[in-house]
Design a protein around this motif. Structure first.
Motif, PDB file in Angstrom:
ATOM      1  N   GLU A 152       0.667  -1.044  -0.111  1.00  0.00           N
ATOM      2  CA  GLU A 152       0.090   0.132  -0.063  1.00  0.00           C
ATOM      3  C   GLU A 152       0.946   1.169   0.011  1.00  0.00           C
ATOM      4  N   LYS A 153       0.289   2.295  -0.223  1.00  0.00           N
ATOM      5  CA  LYS A 153       1.097   3.383  -0.595  1.00  0.00           C
ATOM      6  C   LYS A 153       1.265   4.257   0.843  1.00  0.00           C
ATOM      7  N   ILE A 154       2.578   4.423   1.103  1.00  0.00           N
ATOM      8  CA  ILE A 154       2.793   5.293   2.379  1.00  0.00           C
ATOM      9  C   ILE A 154       2.259   6.576   2.357  1.00  0.00           C
ATOM     10  N   LYS A 155       1.709   7.179   3.430  1.00  0.00           N
ATOM     11  CA  LYS A 155       1.341   8.580   3.508  1.00  0.00           C
ATOM     12  C   LYS A 155       2.526   9.546   3.887  1.00  0.00           C
ATOM     13  N   ASN A 156       2.551  10.776   3.396  1.00  0.00           N
ATOM     14  CA  ASN A 156       3.403  11.706   3.834  1.00  0.00           C
ATOM     15  C   ASN A 156       3.414  11.945   5.189  1.00  0.00           C
ATOM     16  N   LYS A 157       4.717  11.853   5.740  1.00  0.00           N
ATOM     17  CA  LYS A 157       4.647  12.163   7.409  1.00  0.00           C
ATOM     18  C   LYS A 157       5.860  13.236   7.533  1.00  0.00           C
ATOM     19  N   GLY A 158       5.813  14.106   8.560  1.00  0.00           N
ATOM     20  CA  GLY A 158       6.786  14.813   8.944  1.00  0.00           C
ATOM     21  C   GLY A 158       7.018  16.146   8.219  1.00  0.00           C
ATOM     22  N   LYS A 159       7.808  16.996   8.643  1.00  0.00           N
ATOM     23  CA  LYS A 159       8.001  18.435   8.158  1.00  0.00           C
ATOM     24  C   LYS A 159       9.554  18.703   7.727  1.00  0.00           C
ATOM     25  N   LEU A 160       9.743  19.068   6.681  1.00  0.00           N
ATOM     26  CA  LEU A 160      11.097  19.259   6.043  1.00  0.00           C
ATOM     27  C   LEU A 160      11.381  20.662   5.902  1.00  0.00           C
ATOM     28  N   ILE A 161      12.450  21.363   6.425  1.00  0.00           N
ATOM     29  CA  ILE A 161      12.818  22.873   6.521  1.00  0.00           C
ATOM     30  C   ILE A 161      14.196  22.876   5.720  1.00  0.00           C
ATOM     31  N   LEU A 162      14.423  23.648   4.847  1.00  0.00           N
ATOM     32  CA  LEU A 162      15.239  23.799   3.832  1.00  0.00           C
ATOM     33  C   LEU A 162      15.761  25.260   3.972  1.00  0.00           C
ATOM     34  N   GLY A 358      11.874   6.785   4.407  1.00  0.00           N
ATOM     35  CA  GLY A 358      11.005   5.876   3.373  1.00  0.00           C
ATOM     36  C   GLY A 358       9.659   6.436   3.053  1.00  0.00           C
ATOM     37  N   TYR A 359       9.472   7.655   3.246  1.00  0.00           N
ATOM     38  CA  TYR A 359       8.273   8.320   2.917  1.00  0.00           C
ATOM     39  C   TYR A 359       8.654   9.868   2.589  1.00  0.00           C
ATOM     40  N   TYR A 360       7.489  10.618   1.922  1.00  0.00           N
ATOM     41  CA  TYR A 360       7.950  11.844   1.636  1.00  0.00           C
ATOM     42  C   TYR A 360       7.464  12.569   2.596  1.00  0.00           C
ATOM     43  N   PRO A 361       7.837  14.123   2.815  1.00  0.00           N
ATOM     44  CA  PRO A 361       7.358  14.819   3.851  1.00  0.00           C
ATOM     45  C   PRO A 361       5.829  15.283   3.677  1.00  0.00           C
ATOM     46  N   GLU A 362       5.246  15.640   4.924  1.00  0.00           N
ATOM     47  CA  GLU A 362       4.080  16.265   4.576  1.00  0.00           C
ATOM     48  C   GLU A 362       3.903  17.809   4.289  1.00  0.00           C
ATOM     49  N   SER A 363       5.019  18.342   4.528  1.00  0.00           N
ATOM     50  CA  SER A 363       5.137  19.761   4.119  1.00  0.00           C
ATOM     51  C   SER A 363       6.494  20.089   4.196  1.00  0.00           C
ATOM     52  N   GLY A 383       1.882  15.200  -3.479  1.00  0.00           N
ATOM     53  CA  GLY A 383       1.013  15.650  -2.251  1.00  0.00           C
ATOM     54  C   GLY A 383       1.928  16.234  -1.262  1.00  0.00           C
ATOM     55  N   ILE A 384       2.853  16.885  -1.262  1.00  0.00           N
ATOM     56  CA  ILE A 384       3.565  17.890  -0.639  1.00  0.00           C
ATOM     57  C   ILE A 384       3.139  19.151  -0.473  1.00  0.00           C
ATOM     58  N   ARG A 385       2.629  19.623   0.647  1.00  0.00           N
ATOM     59  CA  ARG A 385       2.384  21.196   0.738  1.00  0.00           C
ATOM     60  C   ARG A 385       3.555  21.914   0.924  1.00  0.00           C
TER      61      ARG A 385
END
Length: 508
Positions: A152-162, A358-363, A383-385
């Motif tokens: 199954e597709k893993i949901k985006n989790k976490g926040k990334l700051i650049l 293992g997954y994309y960040p939520e934002s 699906g990344i904000r």
């Protein structure tokens, strides 16, 4: 009141230790030593050496541990060795079995350590330490593994700051006139060295006009305010003196002088001076203030001016860094001595996040330069904000939820600015003292590793404070007590306690 001690102090060999000759397990260096996976990277470090030839090299733990101690304490290479010689905890941290009076290594070895342990290896260690700690405290690790098995597709989790910043190097503030004067002085010394073996063949040494050239330089350098015409005239004169010296060097070489009479530093400096003369002559003739790959230091020719546009420091001279921040842990992504557009690396940094966790960040929280149309479309497809307002003309009516979200994003993005402040105020990112490009990169990478280790150390020590927290539901009725259940769960999550044996285990 002051009372003089009547008994004389005992000799050093009879000085009593408070821990009866044993190291305390609660010491910060003992805890930090258990946080670093030394053995996991020992083989990679051993590949740099021959298995049969040469003297035995220092172990990886001693090499990396010494660099971490230097960065943590903020001392010089010599002072770091003295601290290690005097402190048994530091000797344990670098892997010694027992305390010894003699220093375990020379201070000059730190230069070799910085050359051998490159920035890529340090970044691997940094990622492994942080990922291990995040996985321990993540309660949904098992759920994530189950989803991967089912496909199954893993949901985006976490926040990334650049964000990006600059690590200034330890050089004198460069000016065109100052660089030309320094280059002229170096060429005069080179002429003196090349002329020594030709004294019999050449009766007269080539004329350099060094006294006149120095007077011309000081005439302008000592003035508080110098007009454009005066500065341009002084630069033109220094260019003529430098051209004359470079011609004299070529004549001496044709007369029989050899560059072998020069030291390695002078050989490198001569090549740099020739490049500096070409750049300065081109800028003087075209009346410009910039040139591609401009050299601002004769001893560190890899340093470039980095135009940042910051208030107070519009131009900095050093390495430009692209950094990401996850859960207040910082990761160094890119180091370059040339100026670059950090928005071009947003996609690669997000992909690195997915590769690590293992997954994309939520934002993704970034400043204005990252919010390009291409980056926005790329994040939207996954699906990344991305933080910040939309492109184009701002809308007339903005809802309260959008205002609250924008304010929350800006406040959350300040975390990486705080990490930059910690690295520059508490550690050595504000002024990189190393001279070589490869050692400078290692020094910068070590800074971010120590920043993360400091956070892990504070997190470990904060668990002991939770022993004395009150039960929130009964704090008004019952007296304060030790909340063992809450503390036990925290220790078990971080694997500080082995519940099967009902005993304390080593820090993982």
């Amino acid at each position: 009141m002051y009372r003089k001690e009547g008994q004389p102090l005992p000799p050093p060999e009879k000085f009593e230790l408070p821990f009866e000759g044993k190291l305390s397990p609660n010491n910060r260096w003992v805890i930090m030593a258990e946080l670093i996976p030394w053995d996991d990277f020992e083989e990679e470090y051993a590949k740099l050496f021959s298995a049969e030839k040469g003297a035995p090299a220092k172990l990886f733990r001693m090499a990396l541990g010494t660099l971490i101690i230097k960065e943590k304490l903020g001392t010089s290479d010599r002072e770091t060795i003295e601290q290690i010689r005097e402190n048994p905890y530091l000797q344990y941290f670098i892997g010694l079995n027992c305390y010894q009076q003699e220093p375990p290594l020379e201070s000059s070895m730190l230069v070799h350590f910085r050359k051998r342990i490159d920035g890529e290896l340090i970044n691997k260690i940094n990622k492994k330490i942080v990922k291990r700690e995040i996985d321990k405290s993540d309660k949904e690790v098992k759920k994530k593994d189950c989803l991967q098995e089912k496909g199954e597709k893993i949901k985006n989790k976490g926040k990334l700051i650049l964000d990006a910043t600059c690590a200034p190097a330890d050089i004198k503030y460069p000016t065109d006139l100052g660089i030309l004067n320094q280059a002229r002085i170096e060429t005069e010394r080179i002429i003196d060295n090349l002329y020594k073996p030709l004294r019999v063949k050449l009766r007269k040494k080539p004329r350099t006009s060094r006294k006149i050239a120095r007077k011309e330089y000081l005439k302008v350098a000592k003035k508080r305010k110098v007009s454009y015409q005066e500065r341009r005239k002084a630069i033109g004169k220094q260019l003529k003196y430098l051209k004359k010296n470079l011609g004299n060097i070529e004549d001496l070489i044709q007369a029989g002088a050899s560059l072998e009479n020069l030291s390695k530093r002078q050989k490198n400096c001569l090549e740099t001076i020739k490049k500096v003369y070409e750049q300065q002559q081109s800028m003087w003739e075209n009346k410009t203030q910039s040139v591609p790959q401009r050299i601002v230091s004769l001893t560190q020719r890899h340093i470039r001016p980095i135009v940042r546009g910051k208030a107070g420091k519009p131009i900095e001279f050093g390495a430009k860094l692209s950094v990401s921040c996850v859960d207040n842990y910082v990761f160094l992504y890119k180091i370059s001595w040339e100026n670059f557009n950090e928005s071009c690396h947003l996609k690669e940094q997000v992909e690195k996040y997915k590769e690590t966790f293992g997954y994309y960040p939520e934002s993704v929280h970034v400043d204005k330069i990252y919010r390009t149309r291409e980056n926005r479309n790329w994040c939207k497809e996954r699906g990344i904000r991305i933080s910040g307002p939309k492109l184009g003309r701002p809308p007339k009516n903005v809802s309260e939820e959008e205002k609250k979200q924008a304010h929350s994003d800006e406040c959350f993005r300040n975390a990486i600015e705080g990490k930059f402040g910690q690295a520059k105020r508490r550690f050595s990112l504000n002024l990189v003292m190393t001279k070589l490009p490869e050692t400078s990169i290692t020094s910068i990478a070590i800074t971010f590793l120590v920043v993360n280790l400091s956070k892990l150390l504070r997190q470990f020590l904060s668990l002991f404070l939770s022993l004395f927290t009150n039960n929130r539901t009964g704090e008004l009725i019952k007296p304060p007590f030790i909340n063992f259940d809450y503390t036990l769960n925290n220790f078990y999550v971080l694997k500080l306690i082995d519940l099967s044996e009902n005993s304390w285990s080593k820090v993982a």
